[in-house]
Design an enzyme around this catalytic site. Sequence first.
Site, PDB file in Angstrom:
ATOM      1  N   SER A 196     -15.349  75.990 -29.360  1.00 23.19           N
ATOM      2  CA  SER A 196     -16.657  76.251 -28.742  1.00 23.19           C
ATOM      3  C   SER A 196     -17.298  74.930 -28.316  1.00 23.19           C
ATOM      4  CB  SER A 196     -17.544  77.041 -29.710  1.00 23.19           C
ATOM      5  OG  SER A 196     -18.694  77.543 -29.071  1.00 23.19           O
ATOM      6  N   ASP A 348     -14.211  87.432 -24.968  1.00 16.95           N
ATOM      7  CA  ASP A 348     -15.276  86.463 -25.251  1.00 16.95           C
ATOM      8  C   ASP A 348     -16.493  86.751 -24.369  1.00 16.95           C
ATOM      9  OD1 ASP A 348     -16.870  84.132 -25.609  1.00 16.95           O
ATOM     10  OD2 ASP A 348     -15.085  82.977 -26.125  1.00 16.95           O
ATOM     11  N   HIS A 381     -15.452  85.652 -28.970  1.00 13.48           N
ATOM     12  CA  HIS A 381     -15.727  84.264 -29.315  1.00 13.48           C
ATOM     13  C   HIS A 381     -15.808  84.033 -30.824  1.00 13.48           C
ATOM     14  CE1 HIS A 381     -16.887  80.253 -27.998  1.00 13.48           C
ATOM     15  NE2 HIS A 381     -17.813  80.246 -28.938  1.00 13.48           N
TER      16      HIS A 381
END
Length: 468
Positions: A196, A348, A381
């Site tokens: 991330s 995601d 995610h």
Amino acid sequence: MRGIAVFLAFISLIFASPLTVKSPLVDDFYTAPDGYESAKLGEILKLRKTPSKLSSMFFEIDIKNSWQLLVRSEDSFGNATAIVTTVIEPYNADPSKVLSYQTFEDSANIECSPSYGMQYGAPWSTVATQIDMALMVPMLKQGYYVVSPDYEGPKSTFTVGRQSGKATLDSIRAILKSNKFTGIKSDAKVAMWGYSGGSLASGWAAALQPKYAPELKKNLIGAALGGFVTNITATAEATDGTLFAGLVPNALSGLANEYPEFKEILYQKVSKAATDNLRQGTEHCIGGAILYFAEDQYFTGDDRAFPGGYGLLKEEVVNKTISENNLMQMDKDYLPDIPIFVYHGALDSIVPISNVHVTYKNWCDWGINSFEFSEDLLNGHITETIVGAPAAITWLEARFDGEPVVKGCKKTSRITNFSYPNISDSTSSIFEGILNSVTGSELGPGVTSDNITLDGLTGFLGNFIDLK
């Protein structure tokens, strides 16, 4: 949602350990010495043992040693700056193997810095770093040195690509010169890993390395990038008005910390009613931001913070600033020269995978030497943080072991990245490492001891009750 934030803050006061770690705001170690501007990039300006023991998931971890280095670096514009990086040595460490782990700090506040948040006694607001530490632990358990830089720098420039990449590379430069006290060899193999926000820093470091730090080519063996952030605009659009809306003010504030003209435009265009809300983007670490800003709308809805909506992004200064920090929009001058491994969830909803596809195509068209892309079809995610970690560790270990890399480009779509080849040992290492950190066992290869130690049990219980 504000009520939930207040409730959780209250709970944290009940369960948090006594705060013993000095904040970067008042810790002189974070201040560069006079004349530091003349030092070379990557030069160590200050050195100390970490003031407190380190922790993972708020449990103390038992390692052989850890240090903090203040390192000469520079910002996006080439101005001198200094960043802190943390070096962690497990028991029986291999001085020829180093992992540079970039955390998902995702905040525009220096009190969210990894060097602060990974210490035992840091506030619960630094929970993101503590979660990230759980992914460093398996590598420590296997004998790798781990270095983790405060890549956002002293201005806390979340989402600023060049600052993040340069700081990461200068941190690596520094640890390769640290043999006298860390034992790390100057010719050590170094790999980068980040998920991330950490992938943003790691990706930019890989892209900048050929020109910014060409001498590191002989040390760098690859970069593993999960939930790969290449387009910060897409993340803003994806999270606006959602549970993760806090990423928007945090990101805007991080850019504003680096670009004064950008900041000026922001506060000209934000509604009067939302001005304080935007200012709060410099106050919260990512955990607090998720709670405080949940479902807030900045570009959409009748009560959006910016009355002009997405028109803000078309403002010349705003568009230029964001474009300069979208790795997806960079040309072939930013093509990495080291092997790249990307793992990303197709579902995601925070970092849309479509932008990774664009980056993959660009880098492959431009002739990247090695790019392996593992797409997870069933995860998003948050879940990919865990599901993809064994694949990343497997890939990293293969690099350190000198196994051949993919030649050119290879993209594979899997039902889940748990099915990545040969990950069984990596999966067990994650859970064993977490168990070892919770129970206070020594981290490192060849360490044999009862998993439950008196110190570990005391530390575990001390997180919840006063044992004094």
